[in-house]
Design a protein around this motif. Structure first.
Motif, short mmCIF file in Angstrom:
data_model
loop_
_atom_site.label_atom_id
_atom_site.label_comp_id
_atom_site.label_asym_id
_atom_site.label_seq_id
_atom_site.Cartn_x
_atom_site.Cartn_y
_atom_site.Cartn_z
N ASP A 122 43.92 1.52 74.57
CA ASP A 122 44.71 2.63 75.23
C ASP A 122 44.18 4.00 74.50
O ASP A 122 44.99 4.75 74.24
CB ASP A 122 46.28 2.56 75.01
CG ASP A 122 46.83 3.52 76.08
OD1 ASP A 122 46.46 3.83 76.98
OD2 ASP A 122 48.09 3.94 75.71
N LEU A 123 43.15 4.12 74.54
CA LEU A 123 42.28 5.31 73.82
C LEU A 123 41.48 5.90 74.84
O LEU A 123 40.31 5.16 75.17
CB LEU A 123 41.63 4.94 72.59
CG LEU A 123 42.28 4.36 71.38
CD1 LEU A 123 41.62 3.93 70.28
CD2 LEU A 123 43.64 5.59 70.91
N ARG A 124 41.65 7.09 75.02
CA ARG A 124 40.47 7.90 75.98
C ARG A 124 40.13 9.35 75.23
O ARG A 124 41.15 10.01 75.18
CB ARG A 124 41.43 7.88 77.16
CG ARG A 124 41.57 6.77 78.02
CD ARG A 124 42.67 6.85 79.15
NE ARG A 124 42.41 5.72 80.35
CZ ARG A 124 43.01 4.50 79.77
NH1 ARG A 124 43.47 4.24 78.51
NH2 ARG A 124 42.85 3.77 80.57
N TYR A 125 39.06 9.26 75.10
CA TYR A 125 38.42 10.49 74.51
C TYR A 125 37.61 11.25 75.51
O TYR A 125 37.28 10.65 76.44
CB TYR A 125 37.24 10.06 73.38
CG TYR A 125 37.96 9.28 72.31
CD1 TYR A 125 38.59 9.78 71.07
CD2 TYR A 125 38.10 7.75 72.26
CE1 TYR A 125 39.35 9.26 70.09
CE2 TYR A 125 38.71 7.09 71.26
CZ TYR A 125 39.18 7.60 70.36
OH TYR A 125 39.80 6.86 69.25
N HIS A 126 37.89 12.62 75.35
CA HIS A 126 36.97 13.52 76.36
C HIS A 126 36.61 14.95 75.53
O HIS A 126 37.18 15.39 74.98
CB HIS A 126 37.58 13.77 77.55
CG HIS A 126 38.84 15.00 77.46
ND1 HIS A 126 40.23 14.35 77.39
CD2 HIS A 126 38.72 16.10 77.62
CE1 HIS A 126 40.86 15.57 77.17
NE2 HIS A 126 40.17 16.54 77.30
N VAL A 127 35.58 15.35 75.87
CA VAL A 127 35.23 16.45 75.28
C VAL A 127 34.10 17.36 76.08
O VAL A 127 33.32 16.58 77.12
CB VAL A 127 34.22 16.19 73.85
CG1 VAL A 127 33.14 15.20 74.21
CG2 VAL A 127 33.77 17.43 73.10
N VAL A 128 34.16 18.56 76.08
CA VAL A 128 33.03 19.54 76.62
C VAL A 128 32.39 20.25 75.50
O VAL A 128 33.23 20.68 74.65
CB VAL A 128 33.68 20.27 77.77
CG1 VAL A 128 32.55 21.34 78.35
CG2 VAL A 128 34.11 19.63 79.03
N HIS A 129 31.17 20.28 75.46
CA HIS A 129 30.56 21.06 74.62
C HIS A 129 31.09 22.43 74.30
O HIS A 129 31.02 23.32 75.48
CB HIS A 129 28.95 21.18 74.87
CG HIS A 129 27.99 22.16 73.93
ND1 HIS A 129 28.31 21.89 72.48
CD2 HIS A 129 27.53 23.34 73.91
CE1 HIS A 129 27.23 22.63 72.08
NE2 HIS A 129 27.09 23.60 72.81
N GLY A 130 31.66 22.82 73.02
CA GLY A 130 32.17 24.26 72.86
C GLY A 130 33.70 24.34 73.10
O GLY A 130 34.26 25.23 72.92
N GLY A 131 34.34 22.97 73.58
CA GLY A 131 35.63 23.10 74.05
C GLY A 131 36.41 22.28 73.01
O GLY A 131 37.52 21.98 73.33
N GLY A 132 35.99 21.66 71.99
CA GLY A 132 36.89 20.94 71.05
C GLY A 132 36.81 19.20 71.67
O GLY A 132 36.34 19.02 72.70
N ALA A 133 37.53 18.22 70.88
CA ALA A 133 37.41 16.83 71.08
C ALA A 133 38.89 16.33 71.28
O ALA A 133 39.90 16.86 70.63
CB ALA A 133 36.63 16.31 70.10
N TYR A 134 39.30 15.61 72.04
CA TYR A 134 40.50 15.34 72.59
C TYR A 134 40.46 13.75 72.64
O TYR A 134 39.71 13.01 73.05
CB TYR A 134 41.10 15.75 73.77
CG TYR A 134 41.06 17.51 73.78
CD1 TYR A 134 42.20 18.00 73.60
CD2 TYR A 134 39.95 18.13 74.06
CE1 TYR A 134 42.41 19.45 73.45
CE2 TYR A 134 40.13 19.46 73.97
CZ TYR A 134 41.13 20.21 73.73
OH TYR A 134 41.33 21.43 73.47
N CYS A 135 41.81 13.25 72.10
CA CYS A 135 41.98 11.78 72.23
C CYS A 135 43.30 11.67 73.30
O CYS A 135 44.31 12.29 72.59
CB CYS A 135 42.02 11.16 71.10
SG CYS A 135 42.55 9.07 71.37
N ASN A 136 43.47 11.06 74.22
CA ASN A 136 44.67 11.03 75.19
C ASN A 136 45.40 12.33 75.04
O ASN A 136 46.73 12.77 75.06
CB ASN A 136 45.83 9.90 74.21
CG ASN A 136 45.23 8.74 74.44
OD1 ASN A 136 44.48 8.13 75.22
ND2 ASN A 136 45.93 7.79 73.66
N ASP A 137 44.30 13.46 75.49
CA ASP A 137 44.71 14.66 75.84
C ASP A 137 45.37 15.56 74.50
O ASP A 137 45.83 16.55 74.82
CB ASP A 137 45.75 14.76 76.81
CG ASP A 137 45.05 14.13 78.43
OD1 ASP A 137 43.91 14.65 78.61
OD2 ASP A 137 45.79 13.55 79.07
#
Length: 265
Positions: A122-137
């Motif tokens: 139940d882990l969902r990571y997302h990132v956009v270059h220059g926008g920081g990193a996120y896990c489960n929002d």
């Protein structure tokens, strides 16, 4: 060209296709790609499903997937999706939940978007270059550990196939150097999670003595956006043409690796 935010939304939806299929479908036949290197029928089905979705949702963007027989990432290509449909196939086939769908959008060799979805955790990571990193929002950042003897360091899989014995001598040397200096050494068997967990601060560094784009692209941009240092094993600046992939929490700064005297800049 669709905006990066819109492409991130497309990438997250695409990764969810992999998540749904991993949690609802059986692996199917397991076939050998090489010595102790396997692919399941589900790997191939997920890749085809995601590739088809991306083709319709974001037409005109090239695609590179692990299950196309491998390939190289041309750093002159404007935009290309890079996919590992099931990162950690051996784990998945054995019922070990350390596996993920890893998808990146790469522009001329630079990962711009990364999405890593580990559905059994139940882990969902997302990132956009220059926008920081996120896990489960929620925003994530690498650890603040400064003491090497309090560091948890993960390592990539040992080599298989042609030349494995020689390649593993180097891996054994790295493992020994770490084991003698850090709190614990771990092997998770999924490079995207190695990098994501450095980004999230679950671990303090990872050492992966390979650099295949479908394994690394999404995890690398996630680790960078969370503040990690990325280098090759010789200490030089990391890019997708590097030979190895080393991610270190910025406050830790260096690891006692054979042949490396300094990491960072």
């Amino acid at each position: 060209m669709t905006s990066l935010d819109e492409l991130l939304s497309i990438a997250r939806d695409a990764a969810e296709i992999g998540a749904r299929m991993m949690t609802s479908e059986a692996p199917g036949t397991v076939s050998a790609k090489g010595d102790r290197d396997y692919v399941t029928e589900l790997d191939v089905r997920i890749q085809r499903a995601i590739q088809d979705y991306l083709h319709h949702a974001a037409p005109g963007i090239d695609f590179l997937g692990e299950e196309d027989g491998g390939g190289t990432l041309d750093d002159t290509t404007d935009y290309v999706w890079v996919l590992d449909p099931i990162d950690g196939t051996s784990n998945f086939a054995h019922g070990i939940p350390l596996c993920a769908t890893s998808l990146a959008l790469v522009h001329r060799g630079q990962p711009l978007i990364g999405v890593i979805t580990a559905p059994f955790l139940d882990l969902r990571y997302h990132v956009v270059h220059g926008g920081g990193a996120y896990c489960n929002d929620k925003p994530i950042q690498c650890s603040s550990t400064t003491d090497l003897r309090r560091a948890i360091v993960s390592i990539g899989d040992y080599a298989t196939g042609e030349g494995a014995a020689e390649k593993n001598e180097r891996r054994f040397a790295v493992t020994r150097a770490l084991a003698e200096n850090v709190e614990r050494v771990r092997m998770f068997g999924a490079a995207s999670l190695d990098l994501a967990w450095v980004a999230e601060g679950r671990t303090d560094a990872c050492v992966i003595l390979s650099n295949k784009p479908w394994d690394m692209a999404a995890g690398v941009v996630t680790a960078l956006e969370a503040g990690a240092l990325l280098v090759d094993l010789n200490g030089s600046h990391y890019d997708l043409r590097s030979v190895e992939t080393i991610a270190v929490a910025k406050h830790l700064g260096s690891l006692p690796l054979p042949g490396v005297t300094r990491q960072g800049d």
